[in-house]
Design an enzyme around this catalytic site. Structure first.
Site, short mmCIF file in Angstrom:
data_model
loop_
_atom_site.label_atom_id
_atom_site.label_comp_id
_atom_site.label_asym_id
_atom_site.label_seq_id
_atom_site.Cartn_x
_atom_site.Cartn_y
_atom_site.Cartn_z
N VAL A 173 -19.56 2.02 -3.09
CA VAL A 173 -19.88 0.61 -2.81
C VAL A 173 -21.26 0.48 -2.15
O VAL A 173 -22.09 -0.33 -2.58
CB VAL A 173 -18.80 -0.04 -1.90
N GLY A 182 -23.13 4.44 5.12
CA GLY A 182 -22.27 4.94 4.05
C GLY A 182 -22.79 4.47 2.70
O GLY A 182 -22.74 3.29 2.39
N VAL A 183 -23.36 5.43 1.95
CA VAL A 183 -23.90 5.05 0.63
C VAL A 183 -23.10 5.76 -0.47
O VAL A 183 -23.64 6.48 -1.29
CB VAL A 183 -25.43 5.30 0.53
N GLY A 184 -21.78 5.52 -0.41
CA GLY A 184 -20.89 6.02 -1.47
C GLY A 184 -20.88 5.03 -2.62
O GLY A 184 -21.89 4.37 -2.89
N LYS A 219 0.87 -1.18 0.00
CA LYS A 219 0.00 0.00 0.00
C LYS A 219 0.91 1.23 0.00
O LYS A 219 2.05 1.16 0.44
CB LYS A 219 -0.86 0.00 1.28
P1 NAD Z 1 -16.90 6.41 -0.82
O1 NAD Z 1 -16.01 7.48 -0.34
O2 NAD Z 1 -17.46 6.47 -2.19
O3 NAD Z 1 -18.13 6.21 0.18
C1 NAD Z 1 -18.03 6.31 1.56
C2 NAD Z 1 -19.29 7.00 2.04
O4 NAD Z 1 -19.31 6.99 3.46
C3 NAD Z 1 -19.41 8.44 1.58
O5 NAD Z 1 -20.68 8.63 0.98
C4 NAD Z 1 -19.28 9.24 2.87
O6 NAD Z 1 -20.04 10.44 2.86
C5 NAD Z 1 -19.81 8.25 3.89
N1 NAD Z 1 -19.38 8.48 5.26
C6 NAD Z 1 -18.18 8.91 5.72
N2 NAD Z 1 -18.19 8.99 7.06
C7 NAD Z 1 -19.42 8.57 7.46
C8 NAD Z 1 -20.04 8.41 8.73
N3 NAD Z 1 -19.39 8.69 9.86
N4 NAD Z 1 -21.32 7.95 8.76
C9 NAD Z 1 -21.97 7.68 7.63
N5 NAD Z 1 -21.44 7.82 6.40
C10 NAD Z 1 -20.18 8.26 6.32
O7 NAD Z 1 -16.06 5.05 -0.61
P2 NAD Z 1 -16.37 3.61 -1.22
O8 NAD Z 1 -15.51 3.41 -2.40
O9 NAD Z 1 -17.83 3.40 -1.32
O10 NAD Z 1 -15.79 2.69 -0.06
C11 NAD Z 1 -16.51 2.46 1.12
C12 NAD Z 1 -15.67 1.65 2.08
O11 NAD Z 1 -15.33 0.40 1.48
C13 NAD Z 1 -14.34 2.32 2.45
O12 NAD Z 1 -14.03 1.98 3.76
C14 NAD Z 1 -13.35 1.64 1.50
O13 NAD Z 1 -12.04 1.64 2.03
C15 NAD Z 1 -13.92 0.25 1.42
N6 NAD Z 1 -13.58 -0.46 0.18
C16 NAD Z 1 -13.91 0.08 -1.03
C17 NAD Z 1 -13.59 -0.63 -2.19
C18 NAD Z 1 -13.97 -0.09 -3.54
O14 NAD Z 1 -13.92 -0.86 -4.51
N7 NAD Z 1 -14.38 1.16 -3.67
C19 NAD Z 1 -12.92 -1.85 -2.11
C20 NAD Z 1 -12.62 -2.38 -0.85
C21 NAD Z 1 -12.95 -1.66 0.30
#
Ligand code: NAD
Length: 365
Positions: A194, A190-192, A90
């Site tokens: 993923v 968290g509705v980003g 990483k």
């Molecule tokens: P993202 O940044 O698109 O979404 C994260 C969401 O969480 C955002 O909408 C943010 O506003 C919200 N958030 C932050 N703090 C919060 C809180 N305290 N309460 C509620 N919501 C909150 O990220 P992502 O790509 O969707 O990834 C989500 C998680 O999954 C992360 O921890 C990431 O490390 C992990 N992950 C992602 C992937 C991938 O393919 N994107 C792969 C493996 C792991």
């Protein structure tokens, strides 16, 4: 002083590096662009270390070092348990992504990645975009997460969400006797990228989905689109749920939240959900809450970039590989029961077993 004694007594950088058995840690500095980065290679027994680059305004250098060491170790386990021929690595870049990132800055970072000669492959992580990977790719071939137009795998999130969904179903089979999620009350925090795709899978299966996010706009948009039910941020832990799905930040399963949880199982996308992987893994087990090991069920993104690394990227092949998460999850939960250990510990032990066995195989030629 003997080397072993030196290791034990080391408290500085070597203390941190030897603590988890890292192979190599590279500190990168460029005066002209102001780049300060750390690349950590944890273990390359199974293959080159592949893991994303995270950019963050770390308060201290120590915080950045701890983060990169912890994350790179997690990548070793994630690749090993997913059956990939990859090691764990990483990178972190110290600084504010909105202020200091330029073409020269990213290309300089690419040159540092290149200097490792393929021992480390980078990809996207927090605050990194596909466009940054394009700049890195101008200086090195050791980069994944490129757009589909450049032969890359594009956005990995849909594959990650699919893997989380299957890991959730496998865990539900263990907990509820069948993997059908119809009518199950599921809280997605968290509705980003993923979380949003995960919610769509769950709604399609007629689950009752509760969503929360610090971004009200994201919650509203997804609620309108899917019918998921918005809940305030601080209510997600104590809600009457069957399943809690952390999809925002790590460490949300901790001393404060575990006593609040009413769910029967936890399965989500966030990395390092257990604040303390030993203590909190066992606290959950004591409360009868089954934990789907995060580094296994969120491996879809890594599987996606692995397919890019193999060449001739094919999204269908990535999805097929992600489907294995279901059976692997069931095997880990069964092994945890058999050995009377937490599911997180079971997942780590099985990862280490594969690294040992394949490492021995390689050393025998
Ligand atoms: P993202 O940044 O698109 O979404 C994260 C969401 O969480 C955002 O909408 C943010 O506003 C919200 N958030 C932050 N703090 C919060 C809180 N305290 N309460 C509620 N919501 C909150 O990220 P992502 O790509 O969707 O990834 C989500 C998680 O999954 C992360 O921890 C990431 O490390 C992990 N992950 C992602 C992937 C991938 O393919 N994107 C792969 C493996 C792991």
């Amino acid at each position: 002083m003997q080397i072993k004694e030196l290791e034990k007594s080391s408290t500085g950088v070597f203390g941190a590096v030897t603590q988890w058995g890292h192979e190599q840690v590279v500190f990168c500095h460029d005066e002209a662009t102001g780049l300060r980065a750390i690349i950590a290679i944890h273990n390359t027994t199974l293959g080159p270390a592949l893991g994303g680059t995270r950019m963050w305004s770390y308060a201290t250098e120590q915080e950045a070092l701890t983060d990169v060491l912890r994350l790179s170790r997690g990548m070793t386990f994630k690749a090993a348990i997913s059956g990939l021929n990859l090691g764990g690595g990483k990178a972190v870049i110290i600084g504010d992504a909105n202020r200091v990132k330029t073409e020269a800055f990213m290309r300089r970072f690419g040159k540092f990645v290149n200097s490792l000669g393929g021992k480390y492959y980078t990809a996207e992580d927090v605050n990194m975009k596909t466009s940054d990977m394009e700049y890195i790719a101008m200086e090195t071939k050791y980069v994944t997460g490129l757009p589909e137009s450049m032969g890359g795998g594009g956005d990995p999130s849909p594959v990650t969400a699919y893997g989380v969904y299957l890991g959730m179903k496998a865990t539900a089979k263990k907990v509820f006797g069948k993997d059908d999620l119809t009518g199950k009350r599921i809280g997605v925090q968290g509705v980003g990228q993923v979380g949003m795709h995960l919610v769509e899978h769950l709604i399609k299966e007629n689950a009752r989905v509760f969503i929360t996010d610090i971004s009200q706009a994201k919650v509203d948009a997804l609620a309108n689109k899917t019918g998921a039910i918005p809940v305030p941020q601080d209510e997600i832990y104590s809600l009457d749920l069957d399943i809690y799905a952390p999809c925002a930040l790590g460490a949300t399963v901790n001393d404060e939240t575990i006593p609040l949880l009413k769910c029967a199982m936890i399965a989500g996308a966030a990395n390092n959900q257990l604040k303390d992987e030993v203590k909190h893994g066992y606290m959950l087990a004591d409360r009868g809450i089954v934990f789907a090991p995060d580094f296994l069920i969120n491996a879809g993104g890594l599987i996606n970039v692995y397919n890019e690394y193999l060449g001739n990227y094919n999204r269908q092949r990535a999805y097929q590989q992600a489907e294995k998460i279901y059976d692997t999850c069931l095997s880990i939960l069964a092994f945890a029961d058999q050995e009377k250990i937490s599911s997180q510990e079971a997942a780590i032990q099985l990862s280490e077993k594969r690294i040992r066995e394949i490492g021995n195989l390689r050393s025998r030629n």
